[in-house]
Design a protein around this motif. Structure first.
Motif, mmCIF file in Angstrom:
data_model
loop_
_atom_site.group_PDB
_atom_site.id
_atom_site.type_symbol
_atom_site.label_atom_id
_atom_site.label_comp_id
_atom_site.label_asym_id
_atom_site.label_seq_id
_atom_site.Cartn_x
_atom_site.Cartn_y
_atom_site.Cartn_z
ATOM 1 N N TRP A 1 0.932 -1.258 -0.101
ATOM 2 C CA TRP A 1 -0.053 0.145 0.013
ATOM 3 C C TRP A 1 1.075 1.293 0.042
ATOM 4 C CZ3 TRP A 1 -1.890 2.256 5.208
ATOM 5 C CH2 TRP A 1 -0.867 2.099 6.178
ATOM 6 N N ASN A 2 2.112 1.345 0.397
ATOM 7 C CA ASN A 2 3.025 2.290 0.385
ATOM 8 C C ASN A 2 3.613 2.405 -0.900
ATOM 9 O OD1 ASN A 2 4.249 4.561 1.360
ATOM 10 N ND2 ASN A 2 5.921 3.319 2.457
ATOM 11 N N THR A 3 3.333 1.677 -1.909
ATOM 12 C CA THR A 3 4.437 1.555 -3.093
ATOM 13 C C THR A 3 3.899 2.600 -4.289
ATOM 14 O OG1 THR A 3 4.836 -0.689 -2.882
ATOM 15 C CG2 THR A 3 5.420 0.284 -5.017
ATOM 16 N N LYS A 4 4.562 3.621 -4.650
ATOM 17 C CA LYS A 4 4.254 4.323 -5.533
ATOM 18 C C LYS A 4 4.397 3.863 -6.944
ATOM 19 C CE LYS A 4 5.359 8.963 -5.834
ATOM 20 N NZ LYS A 4 6.296 10.024 -5.847
ATOM 21 N N GLN A 5 5.691 3.140 -7.224
ATOM 22 C CA GLN A 5 5.863 2.816 -8.378
ATOM 23 C C GLN A 5 7.276 1.876 -8.337
ATOM 24 O OE1 GLN A 5 7.501 5.982 -11.040
ATOM 25 N NE2 GLN A 5 9.532 5.654 -10.542
ATOM 26 N N VAL A 6 7.257 0.992 -9.336
ATOM 27 C CA VAL A 6 8.607 0.081 -9.246
ATOM 28 C C VAL A 6 9.239 0.281 -10.727
ATOM 29 C CG1 VAL A 6 9.441 -2.287 -9.511
ATOM 30 C CG2 VAL A 6 7.536 -1.789 -8.029
ATOM 31 N N PHE A 7 10.507 0.687 -10.343
ATOM 32 C CA PHE A 7 11.404 1.003 -11.523
ATOM 33 C C PHE A 7 12.212 -0.356 -11.760
ATOM 34 C CE2 PHE A 7 15.356 2.113 -13.720
ATOM 35 C CZ PHE A 7 15.044 3.065 -14.615
ATOM 36 N N VAL A 8 11.937 -0.905 -13.114
ATOM 37 C CA VAL A 8 12.673 -2.219 -13.319
ATOM 38 C C VAL A 8 13.706 -1.921 -14.635
ATOM 39 C CG1 VAL A 8 10.666 -3.037 -14.667
ATOM 40 C CG2 VAL A 8 12.148 -4.619 -13.854
ATOM 41 N N PHE A 9 14.827 -2.773 -14.479
ATOM 42 C CA PHE A 9 15.427 -2.356 -15.556
ATOM 43 C C PHE A 9 16.475 -3.755 -15.433
ATOM 44 C CE2 PHE A 9 20.036 -1.538 -13.842
ATOM 45 C CZ PHE A 9 19.634 -1.456 -12.635
ATOM 46 N N LEU A 10 16.830 -3.905 -16.929
ATOM 47 C CA LEU A 10 17.707 -5.258 -17.162
ATOM 48 C C LEU A 10 19.181 -4.895 -17.732
ATOM 49 C CD1 LEU A 10 17.115 -8.020 -17.817
ATOM 50 C CD2 LEU A 10 17.233 -7.610 -19.996
ATOM 51 N N ALA A 11 20.097 -5.307 -17.118
ATOM 52 C CA ALA A 11 21.374 -4.756 -17.164
ATOM 53 C C ALA A 11 22.473 -5.871 -17.584
ATOM 54 C CB ALA A 11 22.156 -4.228 -15.848
ATOM 55 N N ALA A 12 23.108 -5.749 -18.904
ATOM 56 C CA ALA A 12 24.171 -6.680 -18.991
ATOM 57 C C ALA A 12 25.412 -6.691 -17.983
ATOM 58 C CB ALA A 12 24.631 -6.650 -20.325
ATOM 59 N N GLU A 13 25.709 -7.655 -17.435
ATOM 60 C CA GLU A 13 26.934 -7.564 -16.428
ATOM 61 C C GLU A 13 28.133 -8.534 -16.633
ATOM 62 O OE1 GLU A 13 24.181 -5.864 -12.737
ATOM 63 O OE2 GLU A 13 25.198 -7.831 -12.674
ATOM 64 N N TYR A 14 29.280 -7.968 -17.018
ATOM 65 C CA TYR A 14 30.540 -8.944 -17.532
ATOM 66 C C TYR A 14 31.729 -8.245 -17.004
ATOM 67 C CZ TYR A 14 30.731 -5.611 -21.050
ATOM 68 O OH TYR A 14 30.704 -4.175 -21.543
ATOM 69 N N GLU A 15 32.906 -9.081 -16.834
ATOM 70 C CA GLU A 15 34.004 -8.661 -16.614
ATOM 71 C C GLU A 15 35.080 -8.779 -17.611
ATOM 72 O OE1 GLU A 15 37.393 -10.373 -13.360
ATOM 73 O OE2 GLU A 15 35.449 -11.331 -13.193
ATOM 74 N N THR A 16 35.874 -7.776 -17.684
ATOM 75 C CA THR A 16 36.911 -7.564 -18.782
ATOM 76 C C THR A 16 38.132 -7.677 -17.957
ATOM 77 O OG1 THR A 16 36.522 -5.238 -18.819
ATOM 78 C CG2 THR A 16 35.299 -6.748 -20.504
ATOM 79 N N PRO A 17 39.447 -7.834 -18.980
ATOM 80 C CA PRO A 17 40.504 -7.627 -18.079
ATOM 81 C C PRO A 17 40.698 -6.303 -17.684
ATOM 82 C CG PRO A 17 40.930 -8.671 -20.615
ATOM 83 C CD PRO A 17 39.240 -8.183 -20.436
ATOM 84 N N ASN A 18 40.395 -5.067 -18.196
ATOM 85 C CA ASN A 18 40.622 -3.815 -17.729
ATOM 86 C C ASN A 18 39.669 -3.608 -16.305
ATOM 87 O OD1 ASN A 18 42.620 -2.986 -18.960
ATOM 88 N ND2 ASN A 18 41.482 -2.184 -20.701
ATOM 89 N N ASN A 19 38.316 -3.840 -16.665
ATOM 90 C CA ASN A 19 37.352 -3.721 -15.529
ATOM 91 C C ASN A 19 36.761 -4.842 -14.650
ATOM 92 O OD1 ASN A 19 37.390 -1.091 -16.887
ATOM 93 N ND2 ASN A 19 35.614 -1.312 -18.068
ATOM 94 N N ALA A 20 36.797 -4.637 -13.463
ATOM 95 C CA ALA A 20 36.192 -5.588 -12.653
ATOM 96 C C ALA A 20 34.976 -5.871 -12.783
ATOM 97 C CB ALA A 20 36.699 -5.394 -11.205
ATOM 98 N N LEU A 21 34.179 -4.842 -13.068
ATOM 99 C CA LEU A 21 32.599 -4.947 -13.155
ATOM 100 C C LEU A 21 32.225 -3.891 -14.589
ATOM 101 C CD1 LEU A 21 29.945 -6.212 -12.363
ATOM 102 C CD2 LEU A 21 29.582 -4.131 -10.938
ATOM 103 N N ASN A 22 31.375 -4.540 -15.350
ATOM 104 C CA ASN A 22 30.744 -3.530 -16.344
ATOM 105 C C ASN A 22 29.298 -3.918 -16.034
ATOM 106 O OD1 ASN A 22 32.982 -2.912 -18.292
ATOM 107 N ND2 ASN A 22 33.361 -4.776 -18.006
#
Lengths: 167, 180
Positions: free
Chosen positions: A75-96
């Motif tokens: 009853w206290n929810t105004k909205q839900v923001f939902v998103f889909l993210a691609a997540e992966y690791e590369t040699p330079n980046n610990a997290l993308n």
């Protein structure tokens, strides 16, 4: 002592206190909700896979996203923001984390959905690391309350892999 | 003459004490507000623990006049979080959502891209000229809590300063004339 000013002041102070208390209780009551959302994502097609002139890899995907987020709504929810993210690791980046698609769900009635879409935001890597890359598609949701504390959680869907060659 | 003089003296001394009490209580109000603000800064670790939403770029989640409570911890910044950031050359901080994160392996520095939920495109147009990513030092805090409408008080006061002066004047008059 009992002038109009004092009465108005006392009334206002009391009203504000009660309002603040009710807001606090409403926000606290969200803790009793233990949601069990489900989500499923399929990569239907890889439309384009190339190296940009800047040297960064770019992919265009067609996705099938279906989810049931009804249990997130209280009853206290105004909205839900939902998103889909691609997540992966590369040699330079610990997290993308690259957001591919998002949506605002305004009510419980629209929290069960299934759509087919291409990625809304461009899937661009920092560099040229995407050939043959394993990645996760993570469904994130952020619950925005009518008042009080915001909640967020996610569901990791793993086991996706990009092709070895540009196309 | 003696009697009148006594009366005047008593009024004078009474007034002096009253004025003193009022000055002290006014000082208490001001300093306790300051203590609360600075205390919040210490607890949340953010230089401005409460911000007012000024634009409609995050609608329908945050409307103009809503207030946000910020928190700044050592936790890494992740996609989906609503952050408040400063851009070089812009005075007013912006409240938008993180849509891309690239965290570097060796330094731990992050490249962050943001977007307003209600905006069509991402924020690269809002950043300084030629800036592609936000970094840790741009970010003032992440939004953790939300309270609707309360920020209208400050919006009205900054946009119509006359109301602020009237309010301060009326309060000052009330303090001076009150007998308690």
């Amino acid at each position: 002592m009992h002038s109009l000013g004092y009465r108005v002041n006392a009334l206002l102070a009391f009203a504000v206190t009660i309002l603040a208390l009710i807001c606090g209780i409403a926000s606290f009551s969200d803790n009793f909700n233990s949601p069990s959302p489900s989500a499923e994502v399929q990569v239907l097609n890889i439309n384009r896979f190339r190296k940009k002139l800047t040297g960064d890899d770019e992919v265009s995907l067609t996705l099938n996203i279906s989810a049931n987020l009804e249990s997130l709504f209280t009853w206290n929810t105004k909205q839900v923001f939902v998103f889909l993210a691609a997540e992966y690791e590369t040699p330079n980046n610990a997290l993308n984390q690259v957001s591919l698609w998002d949506s605002i769900i305004p009510s419980k009635e629209r929290a069960r959905f299934s759509i087919e879409t291409t990625n809304k935001y461009r899937f661009i890597d920092q560099g040229s690391n995407l050939r043959g890359k394993d990645f996760n598609l993570t469904m994130h949701w952020h619950v925005m309350p009518k008042t009080g504390k915001m909640f967020a959680d996610n569901l990791v869907i793993s086991g996706f892999r990009l092709p070895e060659a540009y196309r | 003459m003696g009697w009148i003089g006594e009366q005047i003296d008593s009024i004078k001394s009474l007034n002096f004490r009253q004025v003193l009490t009022q000055a002290v209580s006014l000082g208490m109000i001001v300093t306790s507000a300051l203590i609360i603000w600075k205390g919040l800064m210490c607890i949340t670790g953010s230089e401005s623990p409460v911000v007012v939403v000024l634009s409609g770029s995050m609608e329908p989640g945050f409307k103009r006049g809503d207030i946000l409570f910020l928190h700044m911890s050592k936790d890494p910044i992740r996609a989906g979080e609503i952050v408040v950031f400063n851009v070089d050359g812009r005075e007013i901080p912006i409240v938008h959502r993180v849509i891309k994160v690239h965290e570097h392996q060796d330094t731990g520095e992050v490249d962050v891209l943001t977007k307003g939920d209600n905006n069509f495109g991402d924020d690269r147009l809002l950043y300084a000229h030629g800036q592609l990513w936000l970094h840790r030092h741009h970010i003032m805090g992440r939004a953790v809590g939300f309270l609707p409408y309360v920020g209208w008080v400050t919006i009205i006061m900054t946009e119509k300063p006359i109301i602020k002066f009237i309010l301060i004047g009326a309060l000052g008059l009330l303090v001076i004339t009150s007998k308690e």
